[in-house]
Design an enzyme around this catalytic site. Structure first.
Site, PDB file in Angstrom:
ATOM      1  N   ASP A  26       0.860  -1.174   0.000  1.00  0.00           N
ATOM      2  CA  ASP A  26       0.000   0.000   0.000  1.00  0.00           C
ATOM      3  C   ASP A  26       0.907   1.238   0.000  1.00  0.00           C
ATOM      4  O   ASP A  26       2.086   1.151   0.372  1.00  0.00           O
ATOM      5  CB  ASP A  26      -0.885  -0.038   1.249  1.00  0.00           C
ATOM      6  CG  ASP A  26      -1.776   1.183   1.343  1.00  0.00           C
ATOM      7  OD1 ASP A  26      -2.438   1.514   0.348  1.00  0.00           O
ATOM      8  OD2 ASP A  26      -1.800   1.808   2.426  1.00  0.00           O
ATOM      9  N   ASP A  28      -0.136   5.098   0.750  1.00  0.00           N
ATOM     10  CA  ASP A  28      -0.329   6.113   1.786  1.00  0.00           C
ATOM     11  C   ASP A  28      -0.286   5.493   3.175  1.00  0.00           C
ATOM     12  O   ASP A  28      -1.010   4.548   3.456  1.00  0.00           O
ATOM     13  CB  ASP A  28      -1.680   6.815   1.578  1.00  0.00           C
ATOM     14  CG  ASP A  28      -1.504   8.299   1.418  1.00  0.00           C
ATOM     15  OD1 ASP A  28      -0.919   8.913   2.325  1.00  0.00           O
ATOM     16  OD2 ASP A  28      -1.926   8.824   0.376  1.00  0.00           O
TER      17      ASP A  28
HETATM   18 MG   LIG Z   1      -2.766   3.235   3.405  1.00  0.00          MG
END
Ligand SMILES: [Mg+2]
Length: 345
Positions: A26, A28
């Site tokens: 992932d 962010d």
């Molecule tokens: Mg995230």
């Protein structure tokens, strides 16, 4: 897929970058926050990659193209190519292409990332509900997307045109706080149309499938900061996951995780990719769990932490086992305040 209920974090004698062939990362809260690299992310990823681990970046953000994401990562010091990036726009474009003939017109409510992904699958992006679209594709359009776009979606969906959404995240982090995400825009259209879209993004299966198809991963490790997208998506796909504490999830939330939100591993940040993971052992005498120098159990509705060690994360791992075991396939309501205060996490 029916997964067994996880009652404690897993151990790994090998460092995770050796135990798994591909990291599905992932972005962010894991790799960057507010556009800046998170501490230790760059060095850890470069080291893992140089040692042979494939890195793939998996994002629910449908606005940016893989090219734009790869450029951003490269600027931060993590060289990446567009092929290393998988977006929810790609996942929803595949979903649409499987249900419509080649060349079909798709009304685009979103940004460049969605348009590029639709064209890549041989679909024809159009801009108006009056262009006779065979589908509506809705993705995050960024702060400048006009309200008129949502009106077009409403007209088309209310007429019965099949509706697809890249992802359903109600909120997105921004440098200034929490902002409405694509899921919020989907709700606006839903109010008008009275139906629900087929959605692709994490934690839903189309996103996981897109990621596996594009990376060819045989033994993937999902790495994320959110329980209800990254970790749930991994759980639903039957693959292991590493939760890092550099994003939105607090240790207290981790302890209260429902079964489908419990990661295989937990670590402070991406340095966890480069290390083995310690065993969390059941302690027959106390009925609790030990990890490192720490011992944890549930007593009178509260988590109790004893012992001590150099690594507070081991204390958290022992607490996870105590809380998750007690909760079983439910959610732990044990008071974790005192125990977590001891760890200073
Ligand atoms: Mg995230």
């Amino acid at each position: 897929m029916n997964q067994p209920v996880r009652t404690r974090p897993e151990s790994s004698r090998q460092s995770l970058n050796e135990a798994y062939d591909t990291a599905l990362l992932d972005l962010d809260g894991v790799v960057y926050a507010g556009g800046e690299a998170i501490d230790h992310a760059v060095e850890s990823l470069v080291t893992a990659r140089d040692a042979g681990m494939r890195l793939a970046y998996v994002t629910n953000n449908a606005l940016r193209t893989p090219e734009a994401v790869a450029e951003h990562l490269t600027r931060l010091g993590m060289p990446a190519t567009p092929d290393d990036v998988i977006t929810s726009a790609q996942a929803v474009a595949r979903l649409i292409s499987e249900q419509l003939p080649k060349g079909a017109r798709v009304l685009v409510i979103g940004g460049e990332g969605l348009r590029v992904a639709l064209r890549e699958r041989g679909l024809t992006p159009v801009d108006s509900a009056d262009d006779d679209p065979a589908a509506v594709a809705q993705g995050y359009g960024g702060p400048d997307m006009p309200w008129a776009r949502l009106m077009e979606a409403g007209y088309a969906v209310a007429r019965g045109v099949p509706w697809f959404a890249s992802n359903l995240d109600l909120t997105i982090p921004s440098g200034r706080g929490i902002a409405p995400g694509n899921g919020a825009a989907v709700e606006v259209v839903r109010i008008v149309a009275g139906t629900s879209p087929q959605a692709a993004g994490k934690p839903l299966p189309p996103m996981h499938r897109e990621t596996i198809l594009r990376t060819g991963a045989r033994r993937p490790l999902v790495v994320g900061d959110r329980l209800d997208t990254d970790i749930e998506g991994a759980y639903a796909g039957g693959v292991d996951s590493l939760l890092v504490l550099t994003g939105v999830t607090t240790p207290a939330q981790l302890l209260a995780a429902e079964p489908g939100h419990r990661p295989a591993y937990v670590d402070r940040d991406l340095r966890g990719l480069l290390t083995p993971q310690p065993e969390v052992a059941h302690d027959g005498e106390s009925g609790g769990f030990r990890c490192g120098g720490w011992a944890a159990r549930v007593e009178n509705g509260a988590l109790v932490l004893e012992g001590g060690g150099e690594e507070p994360l081991d204390g958290l791992r022992a607490l996870c086992a105590a809380a998750w075991s007690e909760a079983g396939d439910g959610v732990s309501g044990a008071d974790a305040g005192k125990a977590l205060a001891r760890l200073g996490l």
